[in-house]
Design a protein around this motif. Structure first.
Motif, PDB file in Angstrom:
ATOM      1  N   LEU A 219      94.650  64.487  41.707  1.00 21.11           N
ATOM      2  CA  LEU A 219      94.189  63.209  41.159  1.00 21.11           C
ATOM      3  C   LEU A 219      93.219  63.430  40.007  1.00 21.11           C
ATOM      4  N   GLU A 220      92.346  64.416  40.135  1.00 21.70           N
ATOM      5  CA  GLU A 220      91.406  64.720  39.058  1.00 21.70           C
ATOM      6  C   GLU A 220      92.138  65.184  37.808  1.00 21.70           C
ATOM      7  N   LEU A 221      93.199  65.925  38.005  1.00 17.96           N
ATOM      8  CA  LEU A 221      93.950  66.415  36.856  1.00 17.96           C
ATOM      9  C   LEU A 221      94.730  65.294  36.179  1.00 17.96           C
ATOM     10  N   ARG A 222      95.175  64.312  36.936  1.00 17.76           N
ATOM     11  CA  ARG A 222      95.959  63.222  36.363  1.00 17.76           C
ATOM     12  C   ARG A 222      95.090  62.173  35.673  1.00 17.76           C
TER      13      ARG A 222
ATOM     14  N   PRO B 223      90.202  62.119  31.103  1.00 17.32           N
ATOM     15  CA  PRO B 223      88.754  62.362  31.084  1.00 17.32           C
ATOM     16  C   PRO B 223      88.014  61.194  30.437  1.00 17.32           C
ATOM     17  N   ARG B 224      86.813  60.964  30.921  1.00 18.48           N
ATOM     18  CA  ARG B 224      85.997  59.886  30.365  1.00 18.48           C
ATOM     19  C   ARG B 224      85.381  60.347  29.056  1.00 18.48           C
TER      20      ARG B 224
ATOM     21  N   ARG C 209      78.950  53.223  31.564  1.00 17.58           N
ATOM     22  CA  ARG C 209      79.009  53.110  33.020  1.00 17.58           C
ATOM     23  C   ARG C 209      77.629  53.354  33.633  1.00 17.58           C
ATOM     24  N   ARG C 210      76.941  54.357  33.146  1.00 14.64           N
ATOM     25  CA  ARG C 210      75.595  54.640  33.648  1.00 14.64           C
ATOM     26  C   ARG C 210      74.615  53.531  33.266  1.00 14.64           C
TER      27      ARG C 210
END
Length: 111
Positions: free
Chosen positions: A15-18, A21-22, A30-31
């Motif tokens: 899932l991380e690979l798919r 990237p932010r 977001r922060r």
């Protein structure tokens, strides 16, 4: 290790690979949204910007023009009563005038 934990880790890694990237901006936004104090500060700055843009509409008088009738007399705010009728405020000048006869509210709005 059990097969289920290995499978769960593999799925998480997949899932991380798919997930794309932010970007730096999206991560920062977001922060920023999570920080309530930052949101309050931004709302305050936005309010000041709106007041500054709308100053000619909001302010009742020219902030630098002196009223010759009130020049040399410091008038109090409209809700403050003074025994001296020359110093008693009027609603024409909600926050009163300075010693030169300029409207304090207009000067405050214009900055």
């Amino acid at each position: 290790m059990t097969a289920s934990s290995v499978t769960a880790r593999t799925l998480d890694r997949d899932l991380e690979l798919r997930r794309p990237p932010r970007s730096l901006w999206s991560d920062g936004w977001r922060r920023f949204r999570k920080n309530r104090l930052a949101i309050a500060g931004m709302a305050y700055i936005l309010f000041l910007a709106i007041v500054a843009i709308a100053a000619p509409v909001i302010a009742p008088h020219n902030p630098v023009q002196s009223d010759v009738q009130h020049a040399g007399v410091f008038r109090q705010a409209a809700w403050i009563h003074d025994p001296n009728p020359m110093r008693t405020g009027t609603w024409e000048y909600p926050l009163g005038t300075d010693s030169v006869g300029r409207d304090v509210f207009s000067r405050l709005v214009y900055g």
